[in-house]
Write a protein that holds these residues in place. Structure first.
Motif, mmCIF file in Angstrom:
data_model
loop_
_atom_site.group_PDB
_atom_site.id
_atom_site.type_symbol
_atom_site.label_atom_id
_atom_site.label_comp_id
_atom_site.label_asym_id
_atom_site.label_seq_id
_atom_site.Cartn_x
_atom_site.Cartn_y
_atom_site.Cartn_z
ATOM 1 N N GLU A 89 1.056 -40.746 1.065
ATOM 2 C CA GLU A 89 -0.249 -41.384 0.909
ATOM 3 C C GLU A 89 -0.085 -42.731 0.205
ATOM 4 N N ASP A 90 -0.737 -43.761 0.747
ATOM 5 C CA ASP A 90 -0.681 -45.056 0.079
ATOM 6 C C ASP A 90 -1.853 -45.180 -0.896
ATOM 7 N N LEU A 91 -1.959 -46.311 -1.576
ATOM 8 C CA LEU A 91 -2.984 -46.486 -2.597
ATOM 9 C C LEU A 91 -4.395 -46.572 -2.018
ATOM 10 N N LYS A 92 -4.500 -46.753 -0.700
ATOM 11 C CA LYS A 92 -5.806 -46.792 -0.046
ATOM 12 C C LYS A 92 -6.237 -45.416 0.460
ATOM 13 N N GLY A 93 -5.336 -44.436 0.346
ATOM 14 C CA GLY A 93 -5.666 -43.095 0.816
ATOM 15 C C GLY A 93 -5.195 -42.799 2.220
ATOM 16 N N GLY A 109 -9.029 -50.474 -20.495
ATOM 17 C CA GLY A 109 -8.239 -50.195 -19.290
ATOM 18 C C GLY A 109 -7.701 -48.787 -19.209
ATOM 19 N N ALA A 110 -7.919 -47.963 -20.235
ATOM 20 C CA ALA A 110 -7.430 -46.584 -20.193
ATOM 21 C C ALA A 110 -8.145 -45.808 -19.091
ATOM 22 N N GLY A 111 -7.478 -44.795 -18.550
ATOM 23 C CA GLY A 111 -8.095 -43.974 -17.510
ATOM 24 C C GLY A 111 -7.062 -43.210 -16.706
ATOM 25 N N THR A 112 -7.508 -42.649 -15.589
ATOM 26 C CA THR A 112 -6.625 -41.901 -14.688
ATOM 27 C C THR A 112 -6.365 -42.751 -13.446
ATOM 28 N N TYR A 113 -5.088 -42.940 -13.132
ATOM 29 C CA TYR A 113 -4.731 -43.832 -12.029
ATOM 30 C C TYR A 113 -3.645 -43.199 -11.163
ATOM 31 N N LYS A 114 -3.577 -43.668 -9.922
ATOM 32 C CA LYS A 114 -2.566 -43.165 -8.990
ATOM 33 C C LYS A 114 -1.194 -43.758 -9.295
ATOM 34 N N TYR A 115 -0.192 -42.974 -8.969
ATOM 35 C CA TYR A 115 1.197 -43.440 -9.107
ATOM 36 C C TYR A 115 1.372 -44.746 -8.327
ATOM 37 N N GLY A 116 1.945 -45.745 -9.021
ATOM 38 C CA GLY A 116 2.185 -47.034 -8.382
ATOM 39 C C GLY A 116 1.016 -47.993 -8.462
ATOM 40 N N GLU A 117 -0.139 -47.534 -8.948
ATOM 41 C CA GLU A 117 -1.307 -48.415 -9.034
ATOM 42 C C GLU A 117 -1.093 -49.437 -10.151
ATOM 43 N N VAL A 118 -1.551 -50.661 -9.913
ATOM 44 C CA VAL A 118 -1.440 -51.732 -10.904
ATOM 45 C C VAL A 118 -2.772 -51.837 -11.639
ATOM 46 N N VAL A 119 -2.712 -51.695 -12.972
ATOM 47 C CA VAL A 119 -3.921 -51.619 -13.801
ATOM 48 C C VAL A 119 -3.913 -52.756 -14.821
ATOM 49 N N GLU A 120 -5.053 -53.437 -14.951
ATOM 50 C CA GLU A 120 -5.170 -54.476 -15.969
ATOM 51 C C GLU A 120 -5.576 -53.844 -17.294
ATOM 52 N N ILE A 121 -4.869 -54.210 -18.361
ATOM 53 C CA ILE A 121 -5.209 -53.731 -19.696
ATOM 54 C C ILE A 121 -5.446 -54.928 -20.605
#
Length: 256
Positions: A103-107, A182-194
């Motif tokens: 699965e990619d980051l878009k589902g 920026g804390a939270g639950t994210y998918k593996y490999g997702e890029v998150v701004e903090i």
């Protein structure tokens, strides 16, 4: 007896009997035609051997044969109805394919890996359930197929699907930090701004701001208050902190 010499001739008519030849091809096929009838007067008959996708012909069994025989000849002058059965051995090198989708980051699920394998024709094949970091097999996917029969035409394709895991990103306010975002639950490999909002009080000098974590490689720039994290295949904690030092002021006296 008459009063003379006499000659008497005996005779009869005959017709060659017709015999049947019956074949059981066991799902094989013959290119050409093997005769289904013959007589004692028929010329020598050599049987055409059949073929079958995914199998090797071992020979004919049947009338007058004590084992599977590939070269069967019905000699001229033979008699009697005959039956022949084709015998086969399944090939051990029939090809089939296993496809692995992640699965990619878009589902959406994208093909990650393909294995081209071989097995015995008409035997059951089972896909290996592999491990991919950051993914869990999706046993409910509508196109999942992890078992199947190896087809003689080599068309079997097994498909295994993997869902991208999600992990918790925890942000901690360390020394002299007012807030973090920026804390939270994210998918593996997702890029998150903090984002860190640093303390800035009068009377102090601040230095050496940094984001700190056991997985330093996930940070785009650990020295920037606004930066990005690439989620690893596990929960992760990132702490923002800085150093401060009290400013030193002078007191000047004029005693006149």
């Amino acid at each position: 007896m008459p009063a003379k010499a006499v000659e008497v001739t005996a005779k009869q008519e005959r017709e060659a009997k017709e015999y049947t030849i019956t074949y059981n091809l066991n799902n094989g096929q013959v290119e050409g035609t093997n005769p289904e009838k013959y007589t004692v007067e028929s010329e020598e008959i050599k049987l055409i051997n059949p073929t079958r996708d995914g199998y090797t012909f071992l020979g004919w069994t049947g009338t007058g044969l004590d084992k599977a025989t590939k070269d069967v000849v019905i000699a001229k002058g033979s008699t009697g109805n005959r039956e022949y059965t084709a015998t086969w051995e399944a090939n051990k090198d029939t090809k089939y394919t296993v496809e692995y989708y992640l699965e990619d980051l878009k589902g959406d699920y994208k093909l990650e890996e393909t294995e081209n394998l071989e097995g015995e024709t008409d035997a059951k094949a089972t896909a290996e359930i592999k491990t991919f970091e950051g993914f869990t097999e999706n046993t409910e996917h509508k196109d999942r197929k992890v078992e199947g029969t190896i087809k003689a035409d080599e068309s079997l394709v097994l498909k295994v699907y993997y869902t991208r895991n999600s992990y918790e990103l925890t942000l901690v306010k360390g020394d002299y930090i007012e807030s973090v975002e920026g804390a939270g639950t994210y998918k593996y490999g997702e890029v998150v701004e903090i984002i860190a909002v640093a303390e800035n009080k009068d009377g102090y000098t601040y230095s050496n701001f940094a984001w700190e974590t056991e997985d330093a490689g996930i940070l785009e720039n650990a020295q920037e208050k606004t930066t990005k994290v690439t989620m690893p295949a596990k929960a992760v904690e990132v702490t923002a902190k800085q150093e401060r030092e009290a400013k030193e002021y002078t007191i000047t006296y004029n005693l006149n």
